[in-house]
Scaffold this motif. Structure first.
Motif, PDB file in Angstrom:
ATOM      1  N   THR A 239       0.822  -1.209   0.000  1.00  0.00           N
ATOM      2  CA  THR A 239       0.000   0.000   0.000  1.00  0.00           C
ATOM      3  C   THR A 239       0.855   1.257   0.000  1.00  0.00           C
ATOM      4  O   THR A 239       0.599   2.221  -0.726  1.00  0.00           O
ATOM      5  CB  THR A 239      -0.929  -0.010   1.231  1.00  0.00           C
ATOM      6  OG1 THR A 239      -1.737  -1.168   1.178  1.00  0.00           O
ATOM      7  CG2 THR A 239      -1.813   1.224   1.250  1.00  0.00           C
TER       8      THR A 239
ATOM      9  N   LEU B  93       1.070   4.343  -2.686  1.00  0.00           N
ATOM     10  CA  LEU B  93       0.831   5.743  -2.338  1.00  0.00           C
ATOM     11  C   LEU B  93       1.937   6.654  -2.862  1.00  0.00           C
ATOM     12  O   LEU B  93       1.696   7.773  -3.320  1.00  0.00           O
ATOM     13  CB  LEU B  93       0.723   5.883  -0.821  1.00  0.00           C
ATOM     14  CG  LEU B  93      -0.572   5.357  -0.178  1.00  0.00           C
ATOM     15  CD1 LEU B  93      -0.472   5.428   1.343  1.00  0.00           C
ATOM     16  CD2 LEU B  93      -1.757   6.176  -0.658  1.00  0.00           C
TER      17      LEU B  93
ATOM     18  N   SER C 150     -10.688   4.079  12.407  1.00  0.00           N
ATOM     19  CA  SER C 150     -10.083   3.504  11.198  1.00  0.00           C
ATOM     20  C   SER C 150      -8.585   3.313  11.368  1.00  0.00           C
ATOM     21  O   SER C 150      -8.018   2.299  10.928  1.00  0.00           O
ATOM     22  CB  SER C 150     -10.357   4.405   9.988  1.00  0.00           C
ATOM     23  OG  SER C 150     -11.743   4.562   9.785  1.00  0.00           O
TER      24      SER C 150
ATOM     25  N   LEU D 299      -6.076  -0.039  11.114  1.00  0.00           N
ATOM     26  CA  LEU D 299      -4.820  -0.130  10.364  1.00  0.00           C
ATOM     27  C   LEU D 299      -3.657  -0.542  11.261  1.00  0.00           C
ATOM     28  O   LEU D 299      -2.774  -1.308  10.842  1.00  0.00           O
ATOM     29  CB  LEU D 299      -4.526   1.205   9.684  1.00  0.00           C
ATOM     30  CG  LEU D 299      -5.439   1.583   8.515  1.00  0.00           C
ATOM     31  CD1 LEU D 299      -5.121   2.991   8.019  1.00  0.00           C
ATOM     32  CD2 LEU D 299      -5.289   0.586   7.373  1.00  0.00           C
TER      33      LEU D 299
ATOM     34  N   TYR E 166      -9.665   1.339   4.922  1.00  0.00           N
ATOM     35  CA  TYR E 166      -9.487   2.494   4.037  1.00  0.00           C
ATOM     36  C   TYR E 166     -10.819   3.145   3.684  1.00  0.00           C
ATOM     37  O   TYR E 166     -10.918   4.365   3.545  1.00  0.00           O
ATOM     38  CB  TYR E 166      -8.764   2.051   2.770  1.00  0.00           C
ATOM     39  CG  TYR E 166      -7.295   1.748   2.964  1.00  0.00           C
ATOM     40  CD1 TYR E 166      -6.505   2.539   3.786  1.00  0.00           C
ATOM     41  CD2 TYR E 166      -6.701   0.669   2.314  1.00  0.00           C
ATOM     42  CE1 TYR E 166      -5.160   2.256   3.969  1.00  0.00           C
ATOM     43  CE2 TYR E 166      -5.352   0.384   2.487  1.00  0.00           C
ATOM     44  CZ  TYR E 166      -4.591   1.176   3.317  1.00  0.00           C
ATOM     45  OH  TYR E 166      -3.269   0.908   3.498  1.00  0.00           O
TER      46      TYR E 166
ATOM     47  N   LEU F   4     -11.916   5.244   6.609  1.00  0.00           N
ATOM     48  CA  LEU F   4     -11.009   6.388   6.721  1.00  0.00           C
ATOM     49  C   LEU F   4     -11.335   7.418   5.644  1.00  0.00           C
ATOM     50  O   LEU F   4     -11.379   8.636   5.915  1.00  0.00           O
ATOM     51  CB  LEU F   4      -9.565   5.892   6.583  1.00  0.00           C
ATOM     52  CG  LEU F   4      -8.449   6.850   7.002  1.00  0.00           C
ATOM     53  CD1 LEU F   4      -8.646   7.333   8.430  1.00  0.00           C
ATOM     54  CD2 LEU F   4      -7.101   6.162   6.863  1.00  0.00           C
ATOM     55  N   GLY F   5     -11.597   6.955   4.416  1.00  0.00           N
ATOM     56  CA  GLY F   5     -11.936   7.871   3.326  1.00  0.00           C
ATOM     57  C   GLY F   5     -13.221   8.613   3.584  1.00  0.00           C
ATOM     58  O   GLY F   5     -13.305   9.845   3.405  1.00  0.00           O
TER      59      GLY F   5
ATOM     60  N   TYR G 230     -12.725  11.266   6.359  1.00  0.00           N
ATOM     61  CA  TYR G 230     -12.093  12.503   5.880  1.00  0.00           C
ATOM     62  C   TYR G 230     -13.025  13.279   4.963  1.00  0.00           C
ATOM     63  O   TYR G 230     -12.987  14.518   4.920  1.00  0.00           O
ATOM     64  CB  TYR G 230     -10.790  12.166   5.157  1.00  0.00           C
ATOM     65  CG  TYR G 230      -9.626  11.989   6.099  1.00  0.00           C
ATOM     66  CD1 TYR G 230      -9.260  13.007   6.981  1.00  0.00           C
ATOM     67  CD2 TYR G 230      -8.891  10.800   6.107  1.00  0.00           C
ATOM     68  CE1 TYR G 230      -8.186  12.835   7.845  1.00  0.00           C
ATOM     69  CE2 TYR G 230      -7.807  10.628   6.967  1.00  0.00           C
ATOM     70  CZ  TYR G 230      -7.474  11.656   7.835  1.00  0.00           C
ATOM     71  OH  TYR G 230      -6.428  11.497   8.698  1.00  0.00           O
TER      72      TYR G 230
ATOM     73  N   LYS H 296      -7.274  13.751   1.204  1.00  0.00           N
ATOM     74  CA  LYS H 296      -7.104  12.495   1.947  1.00  0.00           C
ATOM     75  C   LYS H 296      -8.270  11.542   1.674  1.00  0.00           C
ATOM     76  O   LYS H 296      -8.082  10.324   1.596  1.00  0.00           O
ATOM     77  CB  LYS H 296      -6.988  12.777   3.448  1.00  0.00           C
ATOM     78  CG  LYS H 296      -5.669  13.407   3.836  1.00  0.00           C
ATOM     79  CD  LYS H 296      -5.530  13.504   5.349  1.00  0.00           C
ATOM     80  CE  LYS H 296      -4.167  14.061   5.730  1.00  0.00           C
ATOM     81  NZ  LYS H 296      -3.997  14.141   7.211  1.00  0.00           N
TER      82      LYS H 296
ATOM     83  N   LYS I  96      -7.653   9.801  -1.629  1.00  0.00           N
ATOM     84  CA  LYS I  96      -6.547   8.845  -1.540  1.00  0.00           C
ATOM     85  C   LYS I  96      -6.998   7.552  -0.876  1.00  0.00           C
ATOM     86  O   LYS I  96      -6.774   6.446  -1.408  1.00  0.00           O
ATOM     87  CB  LYS I  96      -5.405   9.478  -0.731  1.00  0.00           C
ATOM     88  CG  LYS I  96      -4.221   8.526  -0.543  1.00  0.00           C
ATOM     89  CD  LYS I  96      -3.071   9.183   0.194  1.00  0.00           C
ATOM     90  CE  LYS I  96      -3.403   9.434   1.651  1.00  0.00           C
ATOM     91  NZ  LYS I  96      -2.261   9.982   2.396  1.00  0.00           N
ATOM     92  N   TYR I  97      -7.679   7.654   0.270  1.00  0.00           N
ATOM     93  CA  TYR I  97      -8.044   6.447   1.004  1.00  0.00           C
ATOM     94  C   TYR I  97      -9.225   5.711   0.353  1.00  0.00           C
ATOM     95  O   TYR I  97      -9.303   4.482   0.427  1.00  0.00           O
ATOM     96  CB  TYR I  97      -8.360   6.782   2.462  1.00  0.00           C
ATOM     97  CG  TYR I  97      -7.113   7.117   3.244  1.00  0.00           C
ATOM     98  CD1 TYR I  97      -6.140   6.149   3.472  1.00  0.00           C
ATOM     99  CD2 TYR I  97      -6.895   8.393   3.735  1.00  0.00           C
ATOM    100  CE1 TYR I  97      -4.991   6.443   4.178  1.00  0.00           C
ATOM    101  CE2 TYR I  97      -5.746   8.707   4.446  1.00  0.00           C
ATOM    102  CZ  TYR I  97      -4.794   7.725   4.658  1.00  0.00           C
ATOM    103  OH  TYR I  97      -3.650   8.033   5.352  1.00  0.00           O
TER     104      TYR I  97
ATOM    105  N   LEU J 158      -7.739   3.637  -2.338  1.00  0.00           N
ATOM    106  CA  LEU J 158      -7.128   2.444  -1.749  1.00  0.00           C
ATOM    107  C   LEU J 158      -8.180   1.419  -1.335  1.00  0.00           C
ATOM    108  O   LEU J 158      -7.966   0.209  -1.427  1.00  0.00           O
ATOM    109  CB  LEU J 158      -6.280   2.835  -0.534  1.00  0.00           C
ATOM    110  CG  LEU J 158      -4.950   3.521  -0.851  1.00  0.00           C
ATOM    111  CD1 LEU J 158      -4.296   4.042   0.418  1.00  0.00           C
ATOM    112  CD2 LEU J 158      -4.013   2.549  -1.564  1.00  0.00           C
TER     113      LEU J 158
END
Length: 627
Positions: free
Chosen positions: A9, A13, A195, A199, A218, A221-222, A225, A233, A236-237, A240
């Motif tokens: 991962t 990134l 989250s 991880l 992820y 988390l996404g 955010y 962010k 990005k998550y 993922l």
């Protein structure tokens, strides 16, 4: 130390490698089922059986929409086959969830709580924790309270049990449910904190089992955010999350949810072009969803994205294109309404048809009552005219029953006589075996020993001496086989093992001897007959099977003993009329023991199964020696 999924991962990134796609690795359900297939090839054992049941349970967790019922059925069938309380409790969790979905809340709750309690008592903390998570989720879906500030008590206890289980995958799963609860309550800071806990656990898991929930971590988390308006962010998550979600039943819905959420965010902050790009991707996802998995929910979600695209195009001043999607929205909305009406009509029609059938049944019952009154009058006349005949028939029937009873008594007496004859025949055989063994050992054995002593003092070839020694050893083997001394002294298990060891020394066939279960007390007659049956089956394998491998198993149950003998040879004749003396002797002993004999034979080998009931026999063996 970071595991390989986290390292991969990080490389994605920072752009060092390109992100993997779903096609680059098997889905979680595929991986789990491959393990099931591998375990099925192993010899049966409690450990192997429990692993199979656990894998079917995890397949239910990572279900594909069209396969969840299949795995649930498989779990139930294998639990019954293995006679497993553990599997029964896992099936209970699956059944309880289905009852909740069908609206049967009371029965579902009772089964949930009973199964969870049983799993916790037997130290199956991981599975008990999952049951608590599903129970908490089911109750949350029924009672939505936006004023709640802490997650349900079921989730707290699930966390405790998952920690006791020391299985990282279930601990991550529990935190995932809590993250989902915070997301539902729009507590976005808590979603992000939870989250990152997921991880951290995944990164520290040395078994890599928790990696299967990396996509879920992820995802939360996404969305966390995104709720905090940190779009960089969030993107990005969420990207993922799409990469690391391996369950086919969730990947399409997740992709749609991400696209729609990003589109709504961009629209809200006037980034119309970005919103349109996400909307178009969501439409493609829903088309694939509808085509591949046949889920009707895809139609409902289409109306949401059509409406959002209409608003975007309208704000951009693209009136013609906006009107096209307004028309699509209206068409899709009407289709959704029609689908709902059709569904409601179907339900109403089924209920109405049921009521209509009930009315018809009442009418038929009334008509039937009238006919019964008419028939009753006819019957009174008829019965009065046949009363005398009935008396005569009753007398005949009484005599017939007496005769039948005598026949039954005669049959029972005949069966007892036959059983006594079989018993006497077996006892005669055993007496003769013991006499012959004694004579061979005392007379012929002594003679051979004297010969050996004499020729040892003479100038006789070593070959002659070796032949005499071999004759003495063969005589000992025949004598021991005729009347094994260790059967009474050491027990059935040791006697069989010694016999197999002796056979293994003179045969190229590889024999294996396995016992399962808590051993029961058996009297000497039962032990002797079981020993004779097994030695006769071994002799058949040696003489006729041309096998390479053979397995003899004794499986003890509470009220029965199962004898299982398998080989990979050429098979035997299944017709009893063509059986030789050996199989006929086996059949006689099986009948004497009151057991059941089943022979399955073919080109790939032979399986002989003998089921011996022990409940009745044990009454005779209370003072018998242990095997």
């Amino acid at each position: 130390m970071l595991n390989k999924s986290i390292i991969l991962t990080l490389l994605c990134l920072f752009g060092i490698i390109s992100p993997p796609t779903l096609s680059q690795g098997p889905s979680i359900p595929d991986s789990l089922y491959n393990k099931v297939v591998s375990l099925k090839k192993q010899l049966p054992s409690d450990k192997r059986n429990k692993q199979i049941l656990t894998l079917f349970f995890e397949l239910i967790i990572h279900y594909h929409p069209t396969m969840k019922g299949h795995w649930r059925d498989s779990l139930y069938i294998y639990s019954k086959s293995f006679k497993s309380e553990y599997g029964k409790n896992l099936s209970g969790l699956a059944k309880a969830e289905r009852l909740y979905q069908e609206g049967n809340i009371k029965e579902g709750s009772e089964i949930f709580l009973e199964s969870i309690s049983n799993l916790e008592k037997t130290n199956n903390y991981a599975q008990a924790s999952f049951g608590l998570l599903r129970l908490g989720s089911a109750k949350e879906s029924m009672v939505q309270n936006s004023h709640d500030k802490t997650y349900p008590i079921y989730y707290s206890k699930a966390l405790t049990l998952a920690t006791k289980s020391e299985q990282a995958a279930y601990l991550v799963l529990a935190w995932g449910y809590i993250a989902d609860w915070h997301l539902e309550k729009q507590q976005f800071n808590e979603v992000v904190k939870t989250s990152f806990k997921m991880l951290d656990i995944i990164a520290e898991d040395k078994t890599y089992s928790a990696t299967q929930y990396l996509g879920a971590a992820y995802k939360y988390l996404g969305f966390g955010y995104l709720g905090l308006k940190n779009i960089s962010k969030a993107e990005k998550y969420l990207n993922l999350a799409r990469i690391w979600t391996r369950s086919p039943g969730r990947s399409l819905y997740l992709d749609y949810s991400i696209r729609k959420s990003l589109a709504e965010y961009y629209y809200k902050y006037k980034h119309h072009r970005k919103a349109l790009a996400q909307i178009d991707s969501a439409i493609v996802t829903l088309s694939n969803w509808k085509a591949n998995t046949k889920l009707v929910d895809a139609d409902k979600y289409l109306s949401n994205v059509y409406e959002l695209k209409y608003k975007c195009l309208k704000d951009l001043g693209q009136t013609d294109s906006a009107l096209i999607y307004l028309e699509k929205l209206n068409t899709q909305t009407n289709l959704n309404i029609k689908n709902e009406l059709d569904k409601s009509y179907q339900e109403f029609h089924e209920k109405y048809s049921l009521k209509e059938k009930e009315v018809k049944i009442i009418e038929l019952n009334n008509k039937s009552l009238k006919q019964e009154n008419h028939i009753r009058n006819l019957l009174i006349f008829f019965l009065s005219s046949v009363l005398l005949l009935s008396i005569i028939l009753a007398i005949v029937l009484h005599r017939s029953l007496k005769l039948r009873q005598k026949n039954i008594e005669f049959s029972l007496e005949l069966a007892q006589t036959q059983n006594q004859m079989i018993k006497k025949e077996i006892q005669t055989q055993e007496t003769e075996r013991q006499r012959l063994a004694k004579d061979l050992h005392d007379d012929l054995g002594g003679t051979l020993s004297v010969i050996k002593g004499k020729i040892a003092n003479e100038k006789v070839s070593q070959e002659a001496i070796n032949l005499v020694e071999q004759a003495i050893e063969d005589l000992r083997y025949i004598s021991r086989n005729l009347s094994p001394p260790e059967l009474e002294n050491d027990g059935l298990i040791i006697s069989i093992k010694n016999t197999i060891d002796r056979v293994q020394n003179v045969s190229n066939i590889k024999f294996a001897f396995i016992t399962f279960g808590e051993k029961q007390k058996l009297n000497q007659d039962i032990k002797l007959n079981i020993y004779r049956i097994i030695t006769e089956l071994i002799n058949n394998i040696l003489k006729h099977s041309k096998a390479q491998n053979a397995i003899i198993q004794l499986i003890y149950y509470q009220e029965s003993l199962q004898i299982l003998v398998e080989d990979d040879g050429i098979g035997i004749k299944s017709d009893k009329n063509n059986w030789g003396i050996g199989l006929k002797n086996i059949n006689s002993r099986v009948e004497f023991l009151g057991a059941k004999l089943d022979i399955d034979s073919g080109a790939k080998g032979t399986t002989v199964i003998i089921e011996l009931p022990l409940k009745v026999k044990n009454n005779e063996a209370q003072t018998a020696n242990s095997r």
